[in-house]
Design a protein around this motif. Structure first.
Motif, PDB file in Angstrom:
ATOM      1  N   THR A 103       0.928  -1.001   0.087  1.00 48.25           N
ATOM      2  CA  THR A 103       0.127   0.019   0.035  1.00 48.25           C
ATOM      3  C   THR A 103       0.984   1.162  -0.001  1.00 48.25           C
ATOM      4  O   THR A 103       2.351   1.049   0.357  1.00 48.25           O
ATOM      5  CB  THR A 103      -0.852   0.061   1.125  1.00 48.25           C
ATOM      6  N   ASP A 104       0.175   2.375  -0.188  1.00 44.09           N
ATOM      7  CA  ASP A 104       1.099   3.796  -0.155  1.00 44.09           C
ATOM      8  C   ASP A 104       1.686   3.800   1.052  1.00 44.09           C
ATOM      9  O   ASP A 104       2.793   4.284   1.276  1.00 44.09           O
ATOM     10  CB  ASP A 104       0.169   4.845  -0.737  1.00 44.09           C
ATOM     11  N   ASP A 105       0.808   3.546   2.221  1.00 46.28           N
ATOM     12  CA  ASP A 105       1.279   3.577   3.676  1.00 46.28           C
ATOM     13  C   ASP A 105       2.554   2.613   3.833  1.00 46.28           C
ATOM     14  O   ASP A 105       3.495   3.028   4.391  1.00 46.28           O
ATOM     15  CB  ASP A 105       0.247   3.414   4.909  1.00 46.28           C
ATOM     16  N   GLY A 106       2.325   1.280   3.268  1.00 49.92           N
ATOM     17  CA  GLY A 106       3.413   0.497   3.446  1.00 49.92           C
ATOM     18  C   GLY A 106       4.750   0.993   2.580  1.00 49.92           C
ATOM     19  O   GLY A 106       5.986   0.816   3.153  1.00 49.92           O
ATOM     20  N   ALA A 107       4.698   1.617   1.353  1.00 53.91           N
ATOM     21  CA  ALA A 107       5.817   2.290   0.796  1.00 53.91           C
ATOM     22  C   ALA A 107       6.594   3.214   1.774  1.00 53.91           C
ATOM     23  O   ALA A 107       7.716   3.411   1.649  1.00 53.91           O
ATOM     24  CB  ALA A 107       5.534   2.722  -0.659  1.00 53.91           C
ATOM     25  N   ARG A 108       5.696   4.339   2.131  1.00 51.13           N
ATOM     26  CA  ARG A 108       6.091   5.089   3.207  1.00 51.13           C
ATOM     27  C   ARG A 108       6.877   4.551   4.068  1.00 51.13           C
ATOM     28  O   ARG A 108       7.995   5.060   4.874  1.00 51.13           O
ATOM     29  CB  ARG A 108       5.071   6.134   3.658  1.00 51.13           C
ATOM     30  N   ALA A 109       6.561   3.476   4.803  1.00 51.02           N
ATOM     31  CA  ALA A 109       6.873   3.076   6.343  1.00 51.02           C
ATOM     32  C   ALA A 109       8.272   2.143   5.652  1.00 51.02           C
ATOM     33  O   ALA A 109       9.171   2.361   6.341  1.00 51.02           O
ATOM     34  CB  ALA A 109       5.941   1.840   6.513  1.00 51.02           C
ATOM     35  N   LEU A 110       8.229   1.404   4.315  1.00 56.93           N
ATOM     36  CA  LEU A 110       9.455   0.864   3.853  1.00 56.93           C
ATOM     37  C   LEU A 110      10.454   1.965   3.681  1.00 56.93           C
ATOM     38  O   LEU A 110      11.748   1.854   4.274  1.00 56.93           O
ATOM     39  CB  LEU A 110       9.100   0.170   2.921  1.00 56.93           C
ATOM     40  N   ALA A 111      10.336   3.271   3.220  1.00 58.74           N
ATOM     41  CA  ALA A 111      11.222   4.103   2.853  1.00 58.74           C
ATOM     42  C   ALA A 111      11.825   4.626   4.183  1.00 58.74           C
ATOM     43  O   ALA A 111      12.887   5.088   4.185  1.00 58.74           O
ATOM     44  CB  ALA A 111      10.333   5.328   2.017  1.00 58.74           C
ATOM     45  N   ALA A 112      10.872   4.765   5.179  1.00 60.50           N
ATOM     46  CA  ALA A 112      11.386   5.382   6.377  1.00 60.50           C
ATOM     47  C   ALA A 112      12.561   4.312   7.036  1.00 60.50           C
ATOM     48  O   ALA A 112      13.484   4.702   7.549  1.00 60.50           O
ATOM     49  CB  ALA A 112      10.214   5.722   7.276  1.00 60.50           C
ATOM     50  N   GLU A 113      11.992   2.982   6.983  1.00 60.76           N
ATOM     51  CA  GLU A 113      12.923   2.177   7.624  1.00 60.76           C
ATOM     52  C   GLU A 113      14.048   1.770   6.795  1.00 60.76           C
ATOM     53  O   GLU A 113      15.262   1.729   7.214  1.00 60.76           O
ATOM     54  CB  GLU A 113      12.060   0.849   7.619  1.00 60.76           C
ATOM     55  N   ALA A 114      13.919   1.974   5.545  1.00 60.65           N
ATOM     56  CA  ALA A 114      15.127   1.897   4.650  1.00 60.65           C
ATOM     57  C   ALA A 114      16.340   3.026   4.884  1.00 60.65           C
ATOM     58  O   ALA A 114      17.478   2.859   5.162  1.00 60.65           O
ATOM     59  CB  ALA A 114      14.919   1.724   3.022  1.00 60.65           C
ATOM     60  N   ALA A 115      15.623   4.038   5.255  1.00 61.64           N
ATOM     61  CA  ALA A 115      16.582   5.534   5.170  1.00 61.64           C
ATOM     62  C   ALA A 115      17.089   5.061   6.665  1.00 61.64           C
ATOM     63  O   ALA A 115      18.287   5.576   7.084  1.00 61.64           O
ATOM     64  CB  ALA A 115      15.600   6.534   5.505  1.00 61.64           C
ATOM     65  N   ARG A 116      16.482   4.683   7.668  1.00 60.72           N
ATOM     66  CA  ARG A 116      16.844   4.384   9.218  1.00 60.72           C
ATOM     67  C   ARG A 116      18.037   3.600   9.362  1.00 60.72           C
ATOM     68  O   ARG A 116      19.006   3.675   9.626  1.00 60.72           O
ATOM     69  CB  ARG A 116      15.769   4.092  10.166  1.00 60.72           C
ATOM     70  N   LEU A 117      17.786   2.321   8.399  1.00 61.27           N
ATOM     71  CA  LEU A 117      18.808   1.170   8.400  1.00 61.27           C
ATOM     72  C   LEU A 117      20.104   1.936   7.541  1.00 61.27           C
ATOM     73  O   LEU A 117      21.241   1.614   8.028  1.00 61.27           O
ATOM     74  CB  LEU A 117      18.374  -0.132   7.608  1.00 61.27           C
ATOM     75  N   ALA A 118      19.794   2.535   6.581  1.00 63.49           N
ATOM     76  CA  ALA A 118      21.137   3.242   5.796  1.00 63.49           C
ATOM     77  C   ALA A 118      22.028   3.900   6.444  1.00 63.49           C
ATOM     78  O   ALA A 118      22.921   4.101   6.520  1.00 63.49           O
ATOM     79  CB  ALA A 118      20.702   3.801   4.488  1.00 63.49           C
TER      80      ALA A 118
END
Length: 159
Positions: free
Chosen positions: A75-90
């Motif tokens: 979902t769009d919320d899922g894409a936003r959550a994934l982007a935030a988590e990817a940025a945090r991990l990076a």
């Protein structure tokens, strides 16, 4: 929300297209280089939690060989959550990598004499060989961010 590694990988597996359960398992295996092997029973627990949080949704159901296959989509919320988590991990991986580089530049604390017996799987400094987990996390996070950017471009900027 705390996104676990299996959740992160399942979300990443759904970035480019909807997938059924076994397709997600295969994609997670591929994305993690075989490091994470989700079992079907574990996957459906992950999918149930992601669905309850609105991060994935049911795309469609198909009957194949007499069995019902459910396809899930990000979902769009899922894409936003994934982007935030990817940025945090990076960001975390970048900090760890920089600290490891600085440590390597200063040299080992105290080298063991070459005549000293070595523990199996250990270097002459007595430390276990590096597997570079920070680098692996950074690569995985960058892969997720790249996939999200490609999806956003294809969807006209929705990510």
């Amino acid at each position: 929300m705390n996104i676990t590694e299996p959740m992160f990988l399942a979300l990443t597996a759904l970035v480019d297209e909807p997938r059924h359960g076994y397709g997600i398992v295969q994609e997670v295996d591929r994305l993690s280089g075989g490091r994470v092997q989700l079992k079907i029973g574990s996957l459906y627990g992950v999918l149930d939690r992601l669905a309850a949080d609105g991060l994935v949704g049911l795309d469609r159901e198909e009957v194949q060989q007499g069995r019902l296959r459910r396809y899930y989509r990000l979902t769009d919320d899922g894409a936003r959550a994934l982007a935030a988590e990817a940025a945090r991990l990076a960001a975390n991986a970048e900090v760890a990598t920089a600290r490891l580089r600085a440590r390597a530049d200063t040299g080992p604390e105290t080298a063991a004499p070459e005549s000293a017996p070595r523990e199996r799987g250990r270097s002459s400094t007595g430390r276990a060989p590096s597997t570079r987990p920070a680098t692996a996390l950074a690569v995985l996070a960058c892969t997720a961010l790249t996939a999200l950017a490609a999806r956003a471009a294809a969807d006209g900027g929705v990510a």
